[in-house]
Design a protein around this motif. Sequence first.
Motif, mmCIF file in Angstrom:
data_model
loop_
_atom_site.group_PDB
_atom_site.id
_atom_site.type_symbol
_atom_site.label_atom_id
_atom_site.label_comp_id
_atom_site.label_asym_id
_atom_site.label_seq_id
_atom_site.Cartn_x
_atom_site.Cartn_y
_atom_site.Cartn_z
ATOM 1 N N VAL A 74 30.071 3.273 44.077
ATOM 2 C CA VAL A 74 29.439 4.281 44.929
ATOM 3 C C VAL A 74 28.227 4.788 44.166
ATOM 4 N N ILE A 75 27.089 4.764 44.823
ATOM 5 C CA ILE A 75 25.868 5.321 44.235
ATOM 6 C C ILE A 75 25.638 6.681 44.864
ATOM 7 N N LYS A 76 25.472 7.685 44.028
ATOM 8 C CA LYS A 76 25.082 9.016 44.495
ATOM 9 C C LYS A 76 23.677 9.243 43.954
ATOM 10 N N PRO A 77 22.653 8.875 44.780
ATOM 11 C CA PRO A 77 21.279 9.076 44.313
ATOM 12 C C PRO A 77 20.909 10.555 44.343
ATOM 13 N N PRO A 78 19.846 10.914 43.643
ATOM 14 C CA PRO A 78 19.451 12.331 43.600
ATOM 15 C C PRO A 78 18.961 12.821 44.964
#
Length: 134
Positions: A74-78
């Motif tokens: 899971v990518i949680k970008p800014p």
Amino acid sequence: AHGVQAYEGLVEAFMEPEELVDLSPPLLRAGVEADYCVVKEPLGVCINISPWNAPVQLSLMPVLAMLAAGNHAVIKPPELTPTISKMLRNLCQTHLHGYVWVEEGGKDAVERLIDECADKVVFTGGGEIAKHVA
């Protein structure tokens, strides 16, 4: 080789068990001889929380390693880079569907992800979010 191709060449060697030498003093072994090795196995679901100052590189590079190790990610970008977040979501839905999910949002998204009890969390960023990650 760049990006994914660079990792593809490393996967087979990475997955090989790594033999370890028993460095225990003979007295502690108590006459027991054993072979030791590290077996690299996927952890499960890994979360990568990336910072605003390098959103593409620090979103994708850790995830490539996670995928190479057999994990889902899971990518949680800014939240400060909404255009990058949308681009990452589109790319992952198109090319990595079922392996990588992009979770957009701010502090609430981080808290939701942490509450899901991921198997591993990678975090690069500042102290305020670090309090929630820890």
